[in-house]
Design a protein around this motif. Structure first.
Motif: not given
Length: 193
Positions: A99-103, A121-123, A136-140, A160-167
């Motif tokens: 999970x990429x999420x808040x604590x 992970x499985x998911x 964290x994004x790179x790991x995902x 919503x703008x996630x694609x640029x963060x992942x790129x």
């Protein structure tokens, strides 16, 4: 134009967004409290709050609503994180979840019995995360590519703008594809054997 009373005549349950619908920042929107109290007083109508912001848990929203003059039980507040956790429990029981999420969300999911892991992970789930880092994004991205066999140019990131963060996180070109009027609360990446 149809009268408000006629338009709402058959409605039994009001599913209310919070920020921008009931309040804006730390201010109630005019008429919101009166409307909610009117629905609450009705014998045949009810309401719940639903938010696509999974960075917080229902208890946080209950406290905020209390400060604004509205006391509700936690059962009246549903977040995208709650929906996602339930989805995982039903469709991937016992799965190892990255999970990429808040604590706060991580702790909430642990309390719900979601098996959170950092490796293999499985998911993999990408949530709204105020603590998000490119690491964290790179790991995902790594888990998606490794486990699915897809190459970056074969993956469409929707959000919503996630694609640029992942790129940026993965130092690769990402193709963005989208459709109008699609509401996405979480982007799920299913990694299965």
């Amino acid at each position: 134009m149809q009268k408000k009373e006629d338009a709402l005549k058959g409605v039994k349950l009001f599913v209310l967004d919070m920020d921008g619908t009931v309040y804006l920042g730390d201010q109630l929107i005019e008429g919101a409290l009166d409307f909610i109290r009117e629905v609450d007083a009705s014998e045949d109508r009810d309401f719940i709050f639903f938010t696509n912001n999974a960075s917080r848990v229902p208890a946080v929203y209950v406290e905020k609503l209390h400060k604004l003059g509205l006391d509700v039980e936690e059962s009246k507040v549903v977040t995208a994180g709650d929906v996602c956790a339930e989805f995982l429990k039903v469709n991937y029981p016992g799965a190892r979840v990255y999970l990429n999420g808040t604590p706060v969300l991580e702790e909430n999911w642990k309390e719900k019995g979601i098996n959170l892991v950092e490796e293999d992970p499985d998911v993999a789930v990408q949530s709204f995360d105020t603590t998000l880092t490119y690491e964290k994004l790179s790991k995902a991205c790594h888990y998606i590519i490794k486990e699915t066999g897809y190459q970056p140019k074969e993956i469409a990131i929707v959000g919503d703008r996630l694609y640029t963060d992942i790129a940026v996180a993965d130092h690769r070109d990402v193709i963005m594809k989208f459709k109008k009027n699609i509401s996405i609360f979480h982007i799920f990446y299913y990694i299965s054997s």
